[in-house]
Design a protein around this motif. Structure first.
Motif, PDB file in Angstrom:
ATOM      1  N   PRO A   1       0.855  -1.254  -0.063  1.00  0.00           N
ATOM      2  CA  PRO A   1       0.003   0.027  -0.031  1.00  0.00           C
ATOM      3  C   PRO A   1       0.894   1.213  -0.072  1.00  0.00           C
ATOM      4  CG  PRO A   1      -0.722  -1.447   1.575  1.00  0.00           C
ATOM      5  CD  PRO A   1       0.611  -2.061   1.123  1.00  0.00           C
ATOM      6  N   SER A   2       0.654   2.109  -1.134  1.00  0.00           N
ATOM      7  CA  SER A   2       1.353   3.359  -1.060  1.00  0.00           C
ATOM      8  C   SER A   2       0.591   4.204  -2.266  1.00  0.00           C
ATOM      9  CB  SER A   2       2.679   3.235  -1.652  1.00  0.00           C
ATOM     10  OG  SER A   2       3.049   2.945  -2.864  1.00  0.00           O
TER      11      SER A   2
ATOM     12  N   LEU B   1      -2.683  -7.423  -1.536  1.00  0.00           N
ATOM     13  CA  LEU B   1      -2.139  -6.379  -0.744  1.00  0.00           C
ATOM     14  C   LEU B   1      -0.970  -7.172   0.052  1.00  0.00           C
ATOM     15  CD1 LEU B   1      -4.731  -3.814   0.226  1.00  0.00           C
ATOM     16  CD2 LEU B   1      -2.774  -3.281  -1.145  1.00  0.00           C
ATOM     17  N   SER B   2       0.145  -6.549   0.077  1.00  0.00           N
ATOM     18  CA  SER B   2       1.410  -7.221   0.678  1.00  0.00           C
ATOM     19  C   SER B   2       2.163  -6.284   1.595  1.00  0.00           C
ATOM     20  CB  SER B   2       2.436  -7.498  -0.556  1.00  0.00           C
ATOM     21  OG  SER B   2       3.588  -8.024  -0.053  1.00  0.00           O
TER      22      SER B   2
ATOM     23  N   THR C   1      -2.753   4.321   8.591  1.00  0.00           N
ATOM     24  CA  THR C   1      -4.075   5.051   7.832  1.00  0.00           C
ATOM     25  C   THR C   1      -4.287   4.623   6.392  1.00  0.00           C
ATOM     26  OG1 THR C   1      -4.137   6.794   9.101  1.00  0.00           O
ATOM     27  CG2 THR C   1      -5.818   7.002   7.603  1.00  0.00           C
ATOM     28  N   MET C   2      -2.936   4.944   5.656  1.00  0.00           N
ATOM     29  CA  MET C   2      -3.041   4.824   4.259  1.00  0.00           C
ATOM     30  C   MET C   2      -3.143   3.100   3.784  1.00  0.00           C
ATOM     31  SD  MET C   2       0.100   5.236   1.738  1.00  0.00           S
ATOM     32  CE  MET C   2       0.631   6.864   2.288  1.00  0.00           C
TER      33      MET C   2
ATOM     34  N   ILE D   1      -6.716  -1.275   1.850  1.00  0.00           N
ATOM     35  CA  ILE D   1      -7.492  -2.306   1.995  1.00  0.00           C
ATOM     36  C   ILE D   1      -9.007  -2.172   1.518  1.00  0.00           C
ATOM     37  CG2 ILE D   1      -8.435  -4.019   3.762  1.00  0.00           C
ATOM     38  CD1 ILE D   1      -5.887  -3.806   5.498  1.00  0.00           C
ATOM     39  N   GLU D   2      -9.544  -0.913   1.881  1.00  0.00           N
ATOM     40  CA  GLU D   2     -10.862  -0.893   1.710  1.00  0.00           C
ATOM     41  C   GLU D   2     -11.138  -0.512  -0.013  1.00  0.00           C
ATOM     42  OE1 GLU D   2     -14.025   2.442   3.132  1.00  0.00           O
ATOM     43  OE2 GLU D   2     -12.403   1.645   4.889  1.00  0.00           O
ATOM     44  N   ASN D   3     -10.227   0.342  -0.314  1.00  0.00           N
ATOM     45  CA  ASN D   3     -10.427   0.938  -1.823  1.00  0.00           C
ATOM     46  C   ASN D   3      -9.866  -0.017  -2.666  1.00  0.00           C
ATOM     47  OD1 ASN D   3     -11.357   2.896  -0.412  1.00  0.00           O
ATOM     48  ND2 ASN D   3      -9.713   4.292  -0.473  1.00  0.00           N
TER      49      ASN D   3
END
Ligand SMILES: Nc1ncnc2c1ncn2[C@@H]1O[C@H](COP(=O)(O)OP(=O)(O)OP(=O)(O)O)[C@@H](O)[C@H]1O
Ligand SMILES: [Mg+2]
Length: 253
Positions: free
Chosen positions: A147-148, A175-176, A183-184, A189-191
């Motif tokens: 995630p970034s 996602l790894s 938060t990001m 995870i949600e988006n």
């Protein structure tokens, strides 16, 4: 025999970790060959295999070395490895000078099609000819996303690269190295699974248990089977399995 390429244009996102754990999960049911296409030989190391390809990978590509002579067994009877070694540094050049240069990996794999139900390719990062070879032979492309703000960008790059190649393999992204305190990461995870169909809802957490693979030199499920990450890798395998649908042939051994 089905082929799964674990790939990203980005380095250090968890490709090798994923390749090793997927291979381990798959080997519960199928005869699996993991091909370490990276000169760093990290997957080879994690499975305690000697990082040596007899005659170098060039001889394997030219046919001077038989593929059976470079395959190594692991502590798991159902899992074999083609190790990566330093000779893979020149693999792009080796492929470049060969005919039908993007089909060399597929050609080599044809020779072991009766011996394995599934091949997992651990790819080096980047949009190289090695990656093109992996994509050409792949029935699915597994893509770890850290995630970034750039993770969607790397998924787009992979999607474009696959689209530009001859490959029609579906992408299975996940996602790894997720840290839910951030938060990001929670937003991702949600988006991401909602906004992009190729992104599954499998989440591999960033944990010390995964890091320990380097000292244990083993897949996480072998020493921490109940760990969240071990369960998540098993879940990821079930998604990949449903995508490529390998068939178990009668075992020879
Ligand atoms: N879920 C995780 N939690 C903690 N550490 C992790 C996790 N996944 C991977 N790592 C660590 O991050 C580092 C990079 O992982 P890995 O080697 O799997 O990435 P890679 O994409 O294969 O890298 P490269 O592009 O160099 O081949 C390793 O030290 C690995 O142990
Ligand atoms: Mg790697």
């Amino acid at each position: 025999m089905k082929v799964v390429a674990v790939y990203s244009t980005k380095g250090g996102v968890g490709k090798t970790t994923t390749a090793v754990n997927l291979a381990w999960e798959a080997a519960r049911e199928f005869r699996v060959l993991l091909w370490d296409l990276d000169p760093q030989g990290a997957a080879t190391f994690l499975l305690q295999v000697k990082p040596k390809v007899k005659g170098g990978v060039g001889a394997l590509v030219s046919g001077d070395t038989k593929v059976g002579d470079v395959i190594r067994s692991t502590s798991n009877d159902a899992l074999d490895v083609i190790p990566g070694d330093a000779s893979y540094r020149d693999l792009d050049l080796v492929f470049d000078s060969a005919k039908k240069s993007e089909r060399r990996v597929a050609r080599i794999l044809e020779k072991v099609a009766d011996d394995y139900d599934l091949v997992i390719l651990d790819c080096p990062p980047g949009a190289s000819l090695v990656a093109e070879n992996a994509l050409f032979s792949a029935d699915a492309v597994v893509v770890p996303l850290v995630p970034s703000p750039l993770s969607m960008r790397s998924l787009e790059q992979v999607t474009e690269f696959v689209a530009a190649s001859i490959s029609t393999a579906p992408i299975v992204a996940f996602l790894s190295m997720v840290d839910r305190r951030k938060t990001m990461h929670r937003d991702a995870i949600e988006n991401l699974p909602r906004d992009n169909k190729a992104v599954t809802d499998v989440v591999i957490p960033a944990t010390v248990q995964v890091e320990r693979m380097g000292t244990m030199r083993a897949p996480i499920a072998s020493y921490a089977p109940g760990a969240e990450a071990a369960v998540a890798f098993a879940d990821l395998w079930s998604r990949v399995r449903a995508t490529v649908k390998p068939k178990a042939r009668k075992r020879k051994r």
